[in-house]
Write an enzyme that holds these catalytic residues in place. Sequence first.
Site, PDB file in Angstrom:
ATOM      1  N   ASP A 156      -5.389  -9.621  -8.205  1.00 35.87           N
ATOM      2  CA  ASP A 156      -5.739  -8.760  -9.326  1.00 35.87           C
ATOM      3  C   ASP A 156      -4.575  -8.067 -10.015  1.00 35.87           C
ATOM      4  O   ASP A 156      -4.355  -8.227 -11.221  1.00 35.87           O
ATOM      5  CB  ASP A 156      -6.778  -7.729  -8.881  1.00 35.87           C
ATOM      6  CG  ASP A 156      -6.412  -7.007  -7.575  1.00 35.87           C
ATOM      7  OD1 ASP A 156      -5.337  -7.301  -7.007  1.00 35.87           O
ATOM      8  OD2 ASP A 156      -7.202  -6.157  -7.131  1.00 35.87           O
ATOM      9  N   GLU A 206       0.821  -1.207   0.000  1.00 36.76           N
ATOM     10  CA  GLU A 206       0.000   0.000   0.000  1.00 36.76           C
ATOM     11  C   GLU A 206       0.860   1.264   0.000  1.00 36.76           C
ATOM     12  O   GLU A 206       0.519   2.259  -0.662  1.00 36.76           O
ATOM     13  CB  GLU A 206      -0.938   0.009   1.211  1.00 36.76           C
ATOM     14  CG  GLU A 206      -1.941  -1.130   1.245  1.00 36.76           C
ATOM     15  CD  GLU A 206      -3.016  -1.021   0.182  1.00 36.76           C
ATOM     16  OE1 GLU A 206      -3.019  -0.025  -0.573  1.00 36.76           O
ATOM     17  OE2 GLU A 206      -3.856  -1.938   0.092  1.00 36.76           O
ATOM     18  N   ARG A 244       0.501   3.819  -3.181  1.00 37.22           N
ATOM     19  CA  ARG A 244      -0.182   5.071  -2.845  1.00 37.22           C
ATOM     20  C   ARG A 244       0.797   6.226  -2.627  1.00 37.22           C
ATOM     21  O   ARG A 244       0.651   7.303  -3.211  1.00 37.22           O
ATOM     22  CB  ARG A 244      -1.059   4.894  -1.605  1.00 37.22           C
ATOM     23  CG  ARG A 244      -2.111   3.812  -1.767  1.00 37.22           C
ATOM     24  CD  ARG A 244      -3.138   3.855  -0.655  1.00 37.22           C
ATOM     25  NE  ARG A 244      -3.914   2.617  -0.605  1.00 37.22           N
ATOM     26  CZ  ARG A 244      -5.101   2.501  -0.023  1.00 37.22           C
ATOM     27  NH1 ARG A 244      -5.652   3.538   0.571  1.00 37.22           N
ATOM     28  NH2 ARG A 244      -5.742   1.349  -0.004  1.00 37.22           N
ATOM     29  N   GLU A 249     -12.818   0.379  -9.500  1.00 39.22           N
ATOM     30  CA  GLU A 249     -12.457  -0.539 -10.583  1.00 39.22           C
ATOM     31  C   GLU A 249     -13.396  -0.467 -11.792  1.00 39.22           C
ATOM     32  O   GLU A 249     -12.950  -0.535 -12.941  1.00 39.22           O
ATOM     33  CB  GLU A 249     -12.361  -1.963 -10.054  1.00 39.22           C
ATOM     34  CG  GLU A 249     -11.083  -2.269  -9.291  1.00 39.22           C
ATOM     35  CD  GLU A 249     -11.031  -1.615  -7.925  1.00 39.22           C
ATOM     36  OE1 GLU A 249      -9.905  -1.426  -7.396  1.00 39.22           O
ATOM     37  OE2 GLU A 249     -12.102  -1.291  -7.370  1.00 39.22           O
TER      38      GLU A 249
END
Length: 564
Positions: A281, A154, A158, A457
């Site tokens: 994903d 993360e 980010r 998404e």
Amino acid sequence: MDDYSPFDRGGGEKTDQTKTSNPFKRPYPPPLKPKPQETDAGTGWAPGTGPPTLSDVSSRPNTLKADAAKRDAVVDAFRHAWSAYEKDAFGDDEYHPISHRGSNLGSGGGIGYTVVDALDTMLLMGLESEYTRARTWVQEKLSFERHGYFSMFETTIRVLGGLLSAFFLTGDDLYKHHAADLGDRLAVAFDTPSGLPGSSVNLGGRTAMNGGAVSISEATTLQLEFRYLAEITGRVAFWHKAEKVMKVVNKARLPNGLAPITLNSNGEFAHSGIRMGSNGDSYYEYLLKQYIQTNRTEPVYLQMYGDAMQGVHAHLVSKTPAQGLTYIAELLPLADGKGGDWRSSWVSQPKQEHLACFLAGSLMLGATTAHRLDSSSPISRPPRMDALTGAGQRDWATGVAFLEGCMDTHKTKTGLSPEGVNFRTPADPPSERDWYIKGANKGGSLPYDARYMLRPEIAESVFLAWRLTGDARYRSYAWDIFSAIEAHCRLPGGGYATVRDVNQVPVEYEDKQETFFLSETLKYLFLTFADENVLDLSEVVFNTEAHPLPIFNPSIQPLFTKYS
């Protein structure tokens, strides 16, 4: 105001970008140098020099123009979300809009997750005053000397991604300095026997929590960021550490081209399922995007991506019996992992997370980039099928159909798509729709799958579909999504919150405004309604947190080149 752009890209002489403090009064900088003989056939612009000026793109035929009213409505939504955070929690990692407070992810203090994640959205939207205050916070307050553990994954996508994108868009060395500092601290996570990164890093102590299993997405969704960081700093180690992970995964790959969601610390796949949702994903997303990032100069990623998409079509692409909705199933290993060969024996599950809907746009993007018959010629919009390979035609058709299936999950009382759905099979009794939320309407606590947590998404795939086709229905889809968010997630006192049940009106809230709402959801919706020249797909690649990074010709010699 249909020629809206947050920058004055008049096509004049470029200035020394690192010495310019106001990014709103000039073109994008040229952060990387291309090979001089390589140019874009459509514009004469050299890949890798940053997005072209307005004069470069205005002569392109069929440039998609802005829908000013809808674009500005999205900008207003960003202001509503940002101003509440800035008033109540400026500098904190996360925001809780109902209690009007912030919280931090590290025990030793925060690192401004929300601020850094939103920088490039403010730049693209032209929010000069908001951006100026955010930059001042970065200059005066941002510190990674925090003795607490932060997620490697993360923090990379980010914070590191946000800093790198801000540097790309502005040329401001402030962001490169912080990105290099953060990269140094995060890089210790790669120092394991296998080369697979640890799951979290103590930034102040420069130590990592290594030695355990790691998800495939956590290990393989760091590469765009560390490769670009290496390119702008000259620190080759950043590139090679991230690249080694791909070499390990390639060696462990399954015959079907797909990747189970868990890797052991020794670099082999653990007994685990295969899915396009959580923990799986972005592995598939970054196979394609690594190939795109370096201007299609690394065929090993094209090979890995091609095999993976073949596996997706052979084992995961499914259709419902009544409506014929396309969805992406999950696979569970049949064996228990202690005896038989679980790697070759799977059972399909008709389940799909909201997260999996990124694949619709990704398939369409891959068809028009990785699977063009003539990569030297511009691709039409929408693409002519005779300009694509057989695999490209297959991927395009699946992407278009899958996006329709994802949009069908917005058919709820709120118009919001749930976190997860199950699809009906021929063995199920007939119903008015082909999917349902498992555990809903059974009393007790609300199922996790019933919530909408401001996820991007489907909006991401709608944006890509719009840019690649120019079909107005995709702008209509984007407006439907935005309207549902405005109606049910927007709080009168400021900010937006997670909805706990998409089929319940009036809604119940969870006190959380995710940082990706500012970085991804609103950015993709904005770009869908903005003029195409604000950010052109042919010059950038988005990281998985929607931070645009440049396409470039690498100056660093890759070590991972052999496909096995």
